[in-house]
Design a protein around this motif. Structure first.
Motif, PDB file in Angstrom:
ATOM      1  N   SER A 104      57.482  65.220  82.533  1.00  0.00           N
ATOM      2  CA  SER A 104      57.605  66.498  81.904  1.00  0.00           C
ATOM      3  C   SER A 104      56.127  67.093  82.058  1.00  0.00           C
ATOM      4  N   VAL A 105      55.240  66.355  81.846  1.00  0.00           N
ATOM      5  CA  VAL A 105      53.802  67.045  82.224  1.00  0.00           C
ATOM      6  C   VAL A 105      53.629  67.428  83.657  1.00  0.00           C
ATOM      7  N   GLN A 106      54.108  66.914  84.712  1.00  0.00           N
ATOM      8  CA  GLN A 106      54.052  67.327  85.874  1.00  0.00           C
ATOM      9  C   GLN A 106      54.829  68.391  86.185  1.00  0.00           C
ATOM     10  N   SER A 107      55.985  68.718  85.650  1.00  0.00           N
ATOM     11  CA  SER A 107      57.036  69.922  85.729  1.00  0.00           C
ATOM     12  C   SER A 107      56.356  70.909  85.046  1.00  0.00           C
ATOM     13  N   ALA A 108      55.739  70.803  83.781  1.00  0.00           N
ATOM     14  CA  ALA A 108      54.989  71.994  83.025  1.00  0.00           C
ATOM     15  C   ALA A 108      53.758  72.554  83.818  1.00  0.00           C
ATOM     16  N   GLN A 109      53.064  71.518  84.471  1.00  0.00           N
ATOM     17  CA  GLN A 109      51.927  71.804  85.266  1.00  0.00           C
ATOM     18  C   GLN A 109      52.212  72.671  86.450  1.00  0.00           C
ATOM     19  N   ALA A 110      53.401  72.294  87.350  1.00  0.00           N
ATOM     20  CA  ALA A 110      53.764  72.985  88.211  1.00  0.00           C
ATOM     21  C   ALA A 110      54.158  74.462  88.062  1.00  0.00           C
ATOM     22  N   THR A 111      55.073  74.589  86.824  1.00  0.00           N
ATOM     23  CA  THR A 111      55.273  75.918  86.185  1.00  0.00           C
ATOM     24  C   THR A 111      54.087  76.660  85.960  1.00  0.00           C
ATOM     25  N   VAL A 112      53.036  76.228  85.353  1.00  0.00           N
ATOM     26  CA  VAL A 112      51.939  76.948  85.102  1.00  0.00           C
ATOM     27  C   VAL A 112      51.176  77.369  86.330  1.00  0.00           C
TER      28      VAL A 112
ATOM     29  N   LEU B  86      51.439  84.338  90.166  1.00  0.00           N
ATOM     30  CA  LEU B  86      52.277  85.604  89.813  1.00  0.00           C
ATOM     31  C   LEU B  86      52.050  86.570  88.873  1.00  0.00           C
ATOM     32  N   ASP B  87      50.797  85.999  88.048  1.00  0.00           N
ATOM     33  CA  ASP B  87      50.482  87.049  86.824  1.00  0.00           C
ATOM     34  C   ASP B  87      50.315  88.255  87.174  1.00  0.00           C
ATOM     35  N   GLY B  88      50.915  89.080  86.695  1.00  0.00           N
ATOM     36  CA  GLY B  88      50.803  90.522  86.858  1.00  0.00           C
ATOM     37  C   GLY B  88      51.678  91.265  88.070  1.00  0.00           C
ATOM     38  N   VAL B  89      52.250  90.460  88.961  1.00  0.00           N
ATOM     39  CA  VAL B  89      53.062  90.900  90.076  1.00  0.00           C
ATOM     40  C   VAL B  89      54.308  90.462  89.971  1.00  0.00           C
ATOM     41  N   GLY B  90      55.089  90.129  88.910  1.00  0.00           N
ATOM     42  CA  GLY B  90      56.478  89.686  88.751  1.00  0.00           C
ATOM     43  C   GLY B  90      56.641  88.803  87.744  1.00  0.00           C
ATOM     44  N   VAL B  91      55.547  88.385  87.128  1.00  0.00           N
ATOM     45  CA  VAL B  91      55.581  87.549  85.970  1.00  0.00           C
ATOM     46  C   VAL B  91      54.652  88.156  84.859  1.00  0.00           C
ATOM     47  N   THR B  92      54.882  88.232  83.746  1.00  0.00           N
ATOM     48  CA  THR B  92      54.243  88.832  82.639  1.00  0.00           C
ATOM     49  C   THR B  92      53.414  87.999  82.134  1.00  0.00           C
ATOM     50  N   ARG B  93      52.179  88.342  81.445  1.00  0.00           N
ATOM     51  CA  ARG B  93      51.087  87.607  80.816  1.00  0.00           C
ATOM     52  C   ARG B  93      51.659  86.749  79.747  1.00  0.00           C
ATOM     53  N   GLU B  94      52.695  87.094  79.032  1.00  0.00           N
ATOM     54  CA  GLU B  94      53.300  86.653  78.019  1.00  0.00           C
ATOM     55  C   GLU B  94      54.217  85.215  78.452  1.00  0.00           C
ATOM     56  N   SER B  95      54.791  85.411  79.673  1.00  0.00           N
ATOM     57  CA  SER B  95      55.157  84.009  80.183  1.00  0.00           C
ATOM     58  C   SER B  95      54.268  83.068  80.670  1.00  0.00           C
ATOM     59  N   VAL B  96      53.211  83.582  81.306  1.00  0.00           N
ATOM     60  CA  VAL B  96      52.129  82.616  81.618  1.00  0.00           C
ATOM     61  C   VAL B  96      51.619  81.800  80.417  1.00  0.00           C
ATOM     62  N   GLU B  97      51.397  82.633  79.282  1.00  0.00           N
ATOM     63  CA  GLU B  97      51.003  82.015  78.229  1.00  0.00           C
ATOM     64  C   GLU B  97      51.705  80.954  77.679  1.00  0.00           C
ATOM     65  N   SER B  98      53.136  81.261  77.661  1.00  0.00           N
ATOM     66  CA  SER B  98      54.446  80.379  77.272  1.00  0.00           C
ATOM     67  C   SER B  98      54.337  79.099  78.140  1.00  0.00           C
ATOM     68  N   ALA B  99      53.961  79.309  79.290  1.00  0.00           N
ATOM     69  CA  ALA B  99      54.235  78.053  80.258  1.00  0.00           C
ATOM     70  C   ALA B  99      52.765  77.191  79.762  1.00  0.00           C
ATOM     71  N   GLU B 100      51.884  77.756  79.692  1.00  0.00           N
ATOM     72  CA  GLU B 100      50.461  77.155  79.366  1.00  0.00           C
ATOM     73  C   GLU B 100      50.761  76.233  77.907  1.00  0.00           C
TER      74      GLU B 100
ATOM     75  N   LEU C 237      52.960  73.295  78.642  1.00  0.00           N
ATOM     76  CA  LEU C 237      51.988  72.261  79.297  1.00  0.00           C
ATOM     77  C   LEU C 237      51.417  71.383  78.315  1.00  0.00           C
ATOM     78  N   MET C 238      50.487  72.110  77.403  1.00  0.00           N
ATOM     79  CA  MET C 238      49.920  71.409  76.562  1.00  0.00           C
ATOM     80  C   MET C 238      51.020  70.355  75.716  1.00  0.00           C
ATOM     81  N   GLN C 239      51.940  70.917  75.218  1.00  0.00           N
ATOM     82  CA  GLN C 239      52.958  70.238  74.486  1.00  0.00           C
ATOM     83  C   GLN C 239      53.451  68.769  75.385  1.00  0.00           C
ATOM     84  N   ALA C 240      53.779  69.188  76.534  1.00  0.00           N
ATOM     85  CA  ALA C 240      54.029  68.019  77.437  1.00  0.00           C
ATOM     86  C   ALA C 240      53.110  66.865  77.542  1.00  0.00           C
ATOM     87  N   GLU C 241      51.836  67.508  77.599  1.00  0.00           N
ATOM     88  CA  GLU C 241      50.383  66.525  77.591  1.00  0.00           C
ATOM     89  C   GLU C 241      50.454  65.705  76.463  1.00  0.00           C
ATOM     90  N   ALA C 242      50.931  66.522  75.166  1.00  0.00           N
ATOM     91  CA  ALA C 242      50.800  65.696  73.988  1.00  0.00           C
ATOM     92  C   ALA C 242      51.734  64.709  73.701  1.00  0.00           C
TER      93      ALA C 242
END
Length: 394
Positions: free
Chosen positions: A120-128, A134-148, A151-156
């Protein structure tokens, strides 16, 4: 013919006259010319002062150097008792095995959970990583923050899985109960097949280390104060360290010398004593925990007169007494003793250097009796013999 009663009376009178004559002769024999009683011959030695060891005898009790109760830390059925009672164990030696099948299963499940958390950590890291590109050219800032956040939840979750795996591994390890200290184990209180629980109140067995071993000595606070006073007044010279020797319960002297571990700091409210802890080597386990012992403690040196014990007596009040020769008379003196050394009392008062101590001819001797002194010697066993003349000494 003389009558028989007259013969008997004559014989009785003759017998009585013989007895009176014998008593008179004995009385005359005990008198010197002029009618004075003859002097009693006694053997004397001259007293000298010297620096002698100041020793005290203290009661003691042996205490195990280390002792621990063995208890299980996990629940289960005892599968094997590995150790042999009475045979020494080293740190880490196996003692008990508890059935471990359920704990092995929990360990396998924890390992699987950790593997899933890592994926799960590897998958979440890849998404982040992808979203950040793609931040700002196809992915919103909100989506980036949600992915991050994901990732933190998967690391926990991964860290939690690692902790669960560690706990599962500890439980598996604890199914093997090992010796925490070096020592000798007692007979097991539980048999194979018994169900035990984690941290139960009843110990499986007890493990005791007896080499080295502690001996707790007890000294009265009153005598401790007296000793400190003598040190302060210069009457007692302290040594570099305490010299302590033991006497076992059977009267045997123990070879090893002790070392002070802990000086006493508290006075018992019930006995008025102060405890000192000493440490002794005990390779042959002659001293066992709980054994009562006597300790001869050499505190230092003191200037005193050594008075042979065989030349002393105790009065009705318990005072230590002896006889000295003074002006042709037997003089009784009361001695103040500060313990013993070899076969003599260490006397600090009551007799002085140069006094002639009576060591022989003490039977029926009374204070004030006329005496005639003869120089003698006394050996370490208390045997008295005539002093050698200069010619004999040559």
């Amino acid at each position: 013919m003389t009558p028989l009663p007259s013969l008997f009376r004559a014989r009785d009178l003759a017998f009585g006259a013989a007895v009176l004559l014998t008593c008179a002769t004995s009385a005359l024999a005990q008198q010197a010319p002029g009618g004075a009683p003859s002097a009693t011959q006694v053997g004397v030695i001259e007293m000298t002062s010297a620096m002698v060891p100041y020793q005290v005898t203290l009661p003691g009790r042996a205490v195990a150097f280390e002792q621990t109760d063995i208890r299980p830390r996990v629940e289960g059925v005892i599968e094997e008792i590995v150790y042999t009672p009475g045979q020494p164990l080293e740190v880490g030696d196996l003692m008990y095995r508890i059935e471990a099948a359920s704990y092995d299963a929990e360990l396998a499940a924890a390992e699987a959970s950790l593997a899933g958390a890592k994926a799960s950590v590897q998958s979440a890291q890849a998404t982040v990583d992808r979203y950040r590109k793609l931040d700002g050219v196809g992915v919103t800032r909100e989506s980036v923050e949600s992915a991050e956040v994901a990732l933190m939840q998967a690391e926990a979750d991964e860290r939690a899985a690692e902790a669960s795996l560690q706990t599962a591994q500890l439980n598996v390890d604890r199914t093997e109960i090992r010796a925490p200290i070096q020592g000798i184990p007692e007979v097991s209180e539980f048999s194979i097949g018994a169900l035990v629980t984690a941290n139960q109140s009843d110990a499986l067995t007890t493990l005791t280390r007896m080499d080295p071993i502690y001996v707790d000595l007890t000294e009265s606070s009153a005598r401790l104060l007296q000793t400190r006073e003598r040190i302060a007044e210069g009457q007692l010279m302290m040594g570099e360290r305490l010299d302590v020797s033991l006497t076992l319960e059977n009267g045997q002297s123990y070879d090893s010398k002790g070392a002070l571990v802990s000086p006493g700091t508290l006075v018992s409210s019930t006995t008025g004593g102060v405890e000192f802890r000493m440490q002794f080597d005990n390779p042959d386990q002659l001293i066992m925990p709980g054994m009562f012992l006597r300790a001869q403690v050499t505190v230092g040196e003191t200037e005193a007169v050594l008075v042979p014990q065989g030349a002393t007596d105790r009065s009705a009040t318990g005072d230590l007494t002896a006889f000295v020769a003074a002006d042709g008379k037997a003089k009784q003196v009361t001695l103040i003793s500060e313990g013993t050394y070899q076969n003599a009392w260490v006397v600090t008062d009551g007799i002085d250097e140069g006094d002639m101590l009576i060591v022989d001819g003490l039977r029926n001797l009374r204070a004030g009796a006329d005496i005639e002194t003869v120089a003698v010697t006394i050996d370490e066993n208390g045997v008295v013999s005539d002093a050698a003349t200069p010619a004999e000494a040559e």
